[in-house]
Scaffold this motif. Structure first.
Motif, mmCIF file in Angstrom:
data_model
loop_
_atom_site.group_PDB
_atom_site.id
_atom_site.type_symbol
_atom_site.label_atom_id
_atom_site.label_comp_id
_atom_site.label_asym_id
_atom_site.label_seq_id
_atom_site.Cartn_x
_atom_site.Cartn_y
_atom_site.Cartn_z
ATOM 1 N N ALA A 164 13.094 -2.653 -16.539
ATOM 2 C CA ALA A 164 11.515 -2.256 -15.831
ATOM 3 C C ALA A 164 10.652 -2.357 -16.938
ATOM 4 O O ALA A 164 9.384 -2.797 -16.367
ATOM 5 C CB ALA A 164 11.775 -0.728 -15.438
ATOM 6 N N ASN A 165 10.767 -1.839 -18.065
ATOM 7 C CA ASN A 165 9.772 -2.226 -19.216
ATOM 8 C C ASN A 165 9.459 -3.585 -19.579
ATOM 9 O O ASN A 165 8.164 -3.811 -19.499
ATOM 10 C CB ASN A 165 9.991 -1.195 -20.448
ATOM 11 C CG ASN A 165 9.983 0.256 -20.257
ATOM 12 O OD1 ASN A 165 9.377 0.720 -19.455
ATOM 13 N ND2 ASN A 165 10.776 0.797 -21.103
ATOM 14 N N GLU A 166 10.503 -4.382 -19.438
ATOM 15 C CA GLU A 166 10.212 -5.683 -19.747
ATOM 16 C C GLU A 166 9.444 -6.422 -18.439
ATOM 17 O O GLU A 166 8.600 -7.290 -18.640
ATOM 18 C CB GLU A 166 11.594 -6.527 -19.979
ATOM 19 C CG GLU A 166 12.312 -6.158 -21.274
ATOM 20 C CD GLU A 166 11.756 -6.455 -22.518
ATOM 21 O OE1 GLU A 166 10.576 -7.380 -22.336
ATOM 22 O OE2 GLU A 166 11.835 -5.946 -23.679
ATOM 23 N N LEU A 167 9.757 -5.947 -17.323
ATOM 24 C CA LEU A 167 9.060 -6.657 -16.216
ATOM 25 C C LEU A 167 7.588 -6.097 -16.070
ATOM 26 O O LEU A 167 6.939 -6.955 -15.674
ATOM 27 C CB LEU A 167 9.790 -6.124 -14.862
ATOM 28 C CG LEU A 167 9.153 -6.601 -13.582
ATOM 29 C CD1 LEU A 167 9.121 -7.838 -13.427
ATOM 30 C CD2 LEU A 167 9.904 -5.813 -12.284
ATOM 31 N N ALA A 168 7.435 -4.692 -16.650
ATOM 32 C CA ALA A 168 5.881 -4.641 -16.603
ATOM 33 C C ALA A 168 5.098 -5.115 -17.680
ATOM 34 O O ALA A 168 3.899 -5.603 -17.434
ATOM 35 C CB ALA A 168 5.935 -2.870 -17.046
ATOM 36 N N THR A 169 5.715 -5.427 -18.633
ATOM 37 C CA THR A 169 5.259 -6.406 -19.610
ATOM 38 C C THR A 169 4.927 -7.771 -19.152
ATOM 39 O O THR A 169 3.689 -8.461 -19.448
ATOM 40 C CB THR A 169 5.870 -6.387 -20.982
ATOM 41 O OG1 THR A 169 6.272 -5.221 -21.406
ATOM 42 C CG2 THR A 169 5.321 -7.382 -22.100
ATOM 43 N N LEU A 170 5.905 -8.394 -18.484
ATOM 44 C CA LEU A 170 5.678 -9.721 -17.923
ATOM 45 C C LEU A 170 4.544 -9.548 -16.893
ATOM 46 O O LEU A 170 3.720 -10.483 -16.885
ATOM 47 C CB LEU A 170 7.181 -9.852 -17.191
ATOM 48 C CG LEU A 170 7.170 -11.452 -16.469
ATOM 49 C CD1 LEU A 170 6.867 -12.416 -17.240
ATOM 50 C CD2 LEU A 170 8.403 -11.671 -15.826
ATOM 51 N N VAL A 171 4.331 -8.816 -16.074
ATOM 52 C CA VAL A 171 3.474 -8.434 -15.034
ATOM 53 C C VAL A 171 1.954 -8.552 -15.555
ATOM 54 O O VAL A 171 1.286 -9.015 -15.038
ATOM 55 C CB VAL A 171 3.793 -7.542 -14.019
ATOM 56 C CG1 VAL A 171 2.482 -7.258 -13.034
ATOM 57 C CG2 VAL A 171 5.004 -7.887 -13.057
ATOM 58 N N GLN A 172 2.084 -7.699 -16.502
ATOM 59 C CA GLN A 172 0.977 -7.637 -17.439
ATOM 60 C C GLN A 172 0.123 -8.955 -17.779
ATOM 61 O O GLN A 172 -1.054 -9.260 -17.668
ATOM 62 C CB GLN A 172 0.920 -6.666 -18.385
ATOM 63 C CG GLN A 172 0.935 -5.012 -17.938
ATOM 64 C CD GLN A 172 1.201 -4.054 -19.291
ATOM 65 O OE1 GLN A 172 1.119 -4.416 -20.424
ATOM 66 N NE2 GLN A 172 1.492 -2.817 -18.900
#
Length: 417
Positions: A164-172
């Motif tokens: 989830a944290n990696e996805l959030a970074t990607l989306v940012q």
């Protein structure tokens, strides 16, 4: 209209200075310099009033406005999807409980899936914008190169809990790139023409990608679910030309055990541990290669009522397998009517139950046999019914729909739990 826009810019560029931004210059020369269509800014780029423009000038004004609004809605859609998916990832991982750590390439896969999802946010009548988005995500026009996240995949997800944290970074990063595309497009006349000349942005009303966030959420959820199942040694087993409910309802006396079907399918076309796809007349079930007793009936209901659809998870995997798979991951096809077809979004491995041979060493016709399948001593009632002692027991998975379901010899009892 494109030629008119080129002539207008050639005639007026010097009035604002050779280094002037195109959209800023256009608004200033029409005495509406307060308009700012260069970024993600609330209410800074209102819909232009056609009464203050000639028809040809309004074409330019509307396209500046439309490009800004479409990418603003895309920015919101990606953000909305990230919020929803980030909250669901933990629940998905908890339900499936993958026993293997994420494999390499998971972030590359997420980038690919997110890019595919972006192309699905303008369905139906706005298919022309969909086609533009395809070009943008493939770096055409050249400004599109700034949309794709760069460098993110140099890191790897080593634990499912970090996904989830990696996805959030990607989306940012994705959102930051969307923000960059707007000024790069409306301030550079050449890039503006590349977008506006397609005619895709000359539509009214404009599509709102943020209203389609659920599509992007389902796409991302489906990818995560499929990868989690694969990491848990789960395959999708199929029985072609088999309607499991009809088989139970009309041939009950010929079956080795009760399949849990026979009273019709529910809203997801599920009965017992099985999912039936009426379009291809095939019965599917999830099979855990490490635990044949696992019945996925309840898990399927949880998944389909919260995170994705049967067709996106199972139907997509089936179509991918029929097409020979795709080593490059998901691919998208946009039809002339604007409908979107995605292949290989779900990459759960598909195996086919053996239907043509009572060979105890042949569980599948196209995959290796799992370790616990086959004969296991004698049958003494219990899960195998009330067969007499000494009858040969055959152990099969909970969602088994192969030949031993309906073709076992009289001296065999088939245990599916």
């Amino acid at each position: 209209m494109t030629e008119y826009a080129k002539d207008w810019w050639s005639a007026h560029q010097d009035e604002c200075g050779r280094d002037a931004n195109f959209s800023t210059c256009f608004w200033e020369l029409h005495n509406i310099g307060t308009y700012d269509c260069t970024g993600i800014k609330q209410d800074a780029c209102p819909r232009p009033d056609p009464s203050i423009f000639t028809p040809q000038e309004f074409y330019i004004a509307y396209n500046i406005y439309a490009i800004n609004q479409v990418f603003n809605s895309l920015y919101a859609a990606v953000g909305n999807a990230n919020t929803l998916v980030s909250s669901s990832i933990g629940a998905i991982v908890s339900l499936i409980n993958p026993i293997k750590d994420p494999t390499g390439g998971l972030l590359e896969g997420l980038i690919n899936v997110l890019t595919i999802g972006v192309q699905c946010l303008f369905p139906g009548a706005e298919s022309s914008i969909n086609k533009v988005m395809v070009k943008v995500t493939q770096a055409q026009p050249t400004v599109g190169r700034s949309l794709l996240p760069v460098g993110t995949t140099q890191s790897q997800v080593t634990q499912w809990a970090n996904l989830a944290n990696e996805l959030a970074t990607l989306v940012q990063q994705y959102q930051g790139n969307i923000s960059s595309i707007i000024p790069a497009t409306v301030n550079n006349f050449t890039e503006f023409i590349d977008f506006a000349s397609t005619g895709a942005f000359s539509v009214n009303p404009l599509p709102d990608a943020s209203a389609q966030s659920d599509i992007l959420v389902q796409i991302l959820n489906t990818f995560v679910i499929a990868r989690a199942f694969t990491a848990n040694n789960v395959i999708l087993a199929q029985a072609p030309d088999t309607d499991i409910n009809d088989l139970q309802a009309n041939h009950e006396d010929e079956l080795a055990y009760d399949t849990g079907c026979g009273n019709g399918y529910d809203e997801y076309t599920i009965c017992g541990p099985f999912w039936f796809d009426p379009r291809v007349k095939t019965t599917f079930s999830l099979d855990n290669l490490g635990d044949m007793t696992k019945n996925y009936h309840d898990d399927m209901h949880t998944i389909f009522s919260n995170w994705t659809t049967p067709d996106m998870l199972f139907g997509n995997a089936y179509r991918c397998a029929q097409g020979g798979g795709d080593a490059n991951g998901p691919t998208i096809k946009i039809h002339p009517d604007g409908s979107v077809e995605i292949d290989c979004l779900s990459d759960i491995k598909i195996c086919t139950w053996s239907q043509d041979s009572l060979d105890i060493d042949k569980e599948f016709s196209d995959c290796p046999m799992q370790g616990n399948f086959g004969t296991r001593g004698v049958c003494s009632g219990g899960n195998c019914g009330d067969s007499e002692g000494g009858t040969i027991a055959v152990n099969v998975p909970a969602g088994y729909a192969g030949i031993y379901l309906y073709g076992a010899p009289p001296n065999y009892c088939v245990c599916n739990t």
